[in-house]
Design a protein around this motif. Structure first.
Motif, PDB file in Angstrom:
ATOM      1  N   HIS A  98       0.864  -1.187   0.000  1.00  7.91           N
ATOM      2  CA  HIS A  98       0.000   0.000   0.000  1.00  7.91           C
ATOM      3  C   HIS A  98       0.893   1.228   0.000  1.00  7.91           C
ATOM      4  O   HIS A  98       1.979   1.225   0.590  1.00  7.91           O
ATOM      5  N   TYR A  99       0.410   2.292  -0.656  1.00  6.11           N
ATOM      6  CA  TYR A  99       1.208   3.499  -0.831  1.00  6.11           C
ATOM      7  C   TYR A  99       0.361   4.728  -0.504  1.00  6.11           C
ATOM      8  O   TYR A  99      -0.772   4.848  -0.981  1.00  6.11           O
ATOM      9  N   PHE A 100       0.931   5.620   0.299  1.00  4.61           N
ATOM     10  CA  PHE A 100       0.208   6.826   0.717  1.00  4.61           C
ATOM     11  C   PHE A 100       1.043   8.072   0.423  1.00  4.61           C
ATOM     12  O   PHE A 100       2.278   8.057   0.517  1.00  4.61           O
ATOM     13  N   LYS A 101       0.326   9.136   0.087  1.00  3.92           N
ATOM     14  CA  LYS A 101       0.925  10.459  -0.032  1.00  3.92           C
ATOM     15  C   LYS A 101       0.144  11.420   0.858  1.00  3.92           C
ATOM     16  O   LYS A 101      -1.014  11.163   1.200  1.00  3.92           O
ATOM     17  N   VAL A 102       0.781  12.547   1.193  1.00  4.90           N
ATOM     18  CA  VAL A 102       0.141  13.525   2.074  1.00  4.90           C
ATOM     19  C   VAL A 102       0.541  14.938   1.650  1.00  4.90           C
ATOM     20  O   VAL A 102       1.635  15.146   1.109  1.00  4.90           O
ATOM     21  N   PHE A 103      -0.355  15.880   1.867  1.00 10.31           N
ATOM     22  CA  PHE A 103      -0.004  17.290   1.708  1.00 10.31           C
ATOM     23  C   PHE A 103      -0.831  18.102   2.696  1.00 10.31           C
ATOM     24  O   PHE A 103      -1.792  17.608   3.304  1.00 10.31           O
ATOM     25  N   ILE A 104      -0.425  19.351   2.881  1.00  7.94           N
ATOM     26  CA  ILE A 104      -1.025  20.237   3.885  1.00  7.94           C
ATOM     27  C   ILE A 104      -1.811  21.346   3.205  1.00  7.94           C
ATOM     28  O   ILE A 104      -1.363  21.917   2.209  1.00  7.94           O
ATOM     29  N   ILE A 105      -2.967  21.637   3.764  1.00 10.75           N
ATOM     30  CA  ILE A 105      -3.727  22.821   3.358  1.00 10.75           C
ATOM     31  C   ILE A 105      -3.843  23.741   4.565  1.00 10.75           C
ATOM     32  O   ILE A 105      -4.401  23.359   5.601  1.00 10.75           O
ATOM     33  N   ALA A 106      -3.208  24.930   4.452  1.00 15.02           N
ATOM     34  CA  ALA A 106      -3.300  25.944   5.505  1.00 15.02           C
ATOM     35  C   ALA A 106      -4.633  26.665   5.331  1.00 15.02           C
ATOM     36  O   ALA A 106      -4.814  27.457   4.408  1.00 15.02           O
ATOM     37  N   VAL A 107      -5.579  26.383   6.213  1.00 12.67           N
ATOM     38  CA  VAL A 107      -6.947  26.866   6.032  1.00 12.67           C
ATOM     39  C   VAL A 107      -7.033  28.380   6.116  1.00 12.67           C
ATOM     40  O   VAL A 107      -7.761  29.016   5.342  1.00 12.67           O
ATOM     41  N   ASN A 108      -6.307  28.983   7.025  1.00 13.34           N
ATOM     42  CA  ASN A 108      -6.401  30.442   7.200  1.00 13.34           C
ATOM     43  C   ASN A 108      -5.142  31.123   6.671  1.00 13.34           C
ATOM     44  O   ASN A 108      -4.022  30.690   6.975  1.00 13.34           O
ATOM     45  N   PRO A 109      -5.254  32.186   5.886  1.00 12.84           N
ATOM     46  CA  PRO A 109      -6.553  32.766   5.491  1.00 12.84           C
ATOM     47  C   PRO A 109      -7.019  32.330   4.095  1.00 12.84           C
ATOM     48  O   PRO A 109      -8.138  32.622   3.706  1.00 12.84           O
ATOM     49  N   ASN A 110      -6.133  31.645   3.317  1.00 11.23           N
ATOM     50  CA  ASN A 110      -6.451  31.500   1.890  1.00 11.23           C
ATOM     51  C   ASN A 110      -6.515  30.058   1.383  1.00 11.23           C
ATOM     52  O   ASN A 110      -6.485  29.830   0.178  1.00 11.23           O
ATOM     53  N   ASN A 111      -6.607  29.086   2.266  1.00 14.28           N
ATOM     54  CA  ASN A 111      -6.635  27.674   1.841  1.00 14.28           C
ATOM     55  C   ASN A 111      -5.458  27.315   0.940  1.00 14.28           C
ATOM     56  O   ASN A 111      -5.609  26.638  -0.078  1.00 14.28           O
ATOM     57  N   CYS A 112      -4.250  27.768   1.324  1.00 17.86           N
ATOM     58  CA  CYS A 112      -3.060  27.496   0.514  1.00 17.86           C
ATOM     59  C   CYS A 112      -2.676  26.028   0.627  1.00 17.86           C
ATOM     60  O   CYS A 112      -2.627  25.466   1.728  1.00 17.86           O
ATOM     61  N   SER A 113      -2.393  25.402  -0.514  1.00 16.09           N
ATOM     62  CA  SER A 113      -2.005  24.000  -0.541  1.00 16.09           C
ATOM     63  C   SER A 113      -0.499  23.863  -0.663  1.00 16.09           C
ATOM     64  O   SER A 113       0.127  24.511  -1.508  1.00 16.09           O
ATOM     65  N   GLY A 114       0.082  22.995   0.169  1.00 15.93           N
ATOM     66  CA  GLY A 114       1.510  22.716   0.077  1.00 15.93           C
ATOM     67  C   GLY A 114       1.809  21.651  -0.951  1.00 15.93           C
ATOM     68  O   GLY A 114       0.917  21.103  -1.607  1.00 15.93           O
ATOM     69  N   ASP A 115       3.087  21.329  -1.099  1.00 12.02           N
ATOM     70  CA  ASP A 115       3.506  20.307  -2.059  1.00 12.02           C
ATOM     71  C   ASP A 115       3.139  18.912  -1.562  1.00 12.02           C
ATOM     72  O   ASP A 115       3.080  18.644  -0.357  1.00 12.02           O
TER      73      ASP A 115
END
Length: 264
Positions: A98-115
């Protein structure tokens, strides 16, 4: 708190999940699970330090080719700055890779998505079991008596493992009784062979064993080569399994050497 991710960021998720394909050809895995064990995954310490309450940690499983997501992304919402809750893996996963990936979304203030992260690989091991074959001899003579065959070989075969698993093997343990009493050290009555292939081991009861009735059992557990992935199992015991008792092997006493006397 784990929730399904809201549709407002679906475009970002779709882009990230397909942006970085990965290879599934590696024979080594970061994590091995057996016996229903689970493990918690979190991002690395540097990323954790930047997390704020309300940020979303997005986890997604992929197929073996790394091209197609399996199911929907799962969200772990940060409740306390710098402290992510673990994403639990293991429950409900089938035997295999099984293989998983993850990334971060900074909700405040602009819902910026990381790599998107590199893939994290894990392998769910099959339920271990071990069986004993029929002894090569069910009886033989002790010491240097005739006939010349004076040993018996018992072969233990454990659940087959995927050939891709180069870091995982079984540890075999042999026990025996002689005339219903436990043998303290089986190497005093025979020889334990090399594990070859990964799920097969043999024991040879030899002619130095005293005469009597011998019964054997074999036990196995999973082990991972040092310096490789982490094995998670209930109580960290390696998911042990034991065989049924072997067929009895009888070592027949060698008759004593007679001296010739004149009959009365």
């Amino acid at each position: 708190m784990k929730t399904k991710f809201k549709s407002l960021s679906l475009i970002a998720i779709t882009f990230l999940l397909f942006a970085l394909p990965f290879s599934s050809s590696a024979a080594s895995f970061a994590l091995y699970l057996c016996g229903g064990a689970t493990a918690g995954l979190i991002p690395d310490a540097a990323v954790n330090a930047t997390l704020k309450s309300g940020d979303k940690i997005m986890w997604q499983e992929f197929d073996a080719a790394g091209n197609t997501p399996i199911g929907s992304p799962s969200t772990v919402t940060v409740a306390t700055d710098g402290t992510p809750l673990p994403f639990t893996v293991g429950t409900g996963l089938s035997v295999g890779a099984h293989y998983f990936k993850v990334f971060i979304i900074a909700v405040n203030p602009n819902n910026c998505s990381g790599d998107l992260s590199d893939p994290f690989s894990l392998y769910v091991l099959p339920t271990a079991a071990v069986t004993l074959g029929t002894p090569s001899q069910t009886s033989f003579c002790e010491a240097n008596s005739n006939p010349t065959v004076q040993n018996s070989v018992i072969t233990a075969t454990a659940t087959a493992l995927d050939a891709v698993l180069t870091d995982v093997t079984y540890e075999f343990t042999w026990t025996a009784t002689k005339d219903a009493g436990a043998v303290t050290d089986v190497t005093t009555i025979g020889t334990i062979g090399a594990v070859n292939p990964v799920n097969v081991n043999s024991f040879t009861l030899n002619n130095t064993a005293g005469h009597g009735a011998y019964i054997f059992k074999a036990a196995v557990k999973y082990v991972v080569a040092p310096g490789n992935g982490v094995l998670k199992s209930p109580s960290d015991l390696g998911c042990p399994a034991e065989s049924a008792a072997s067929t009895t092997i009888t070592v027949t006493p060698k008759p004593g050497k007679p001296s010739i006397q004149i009959a009365p």
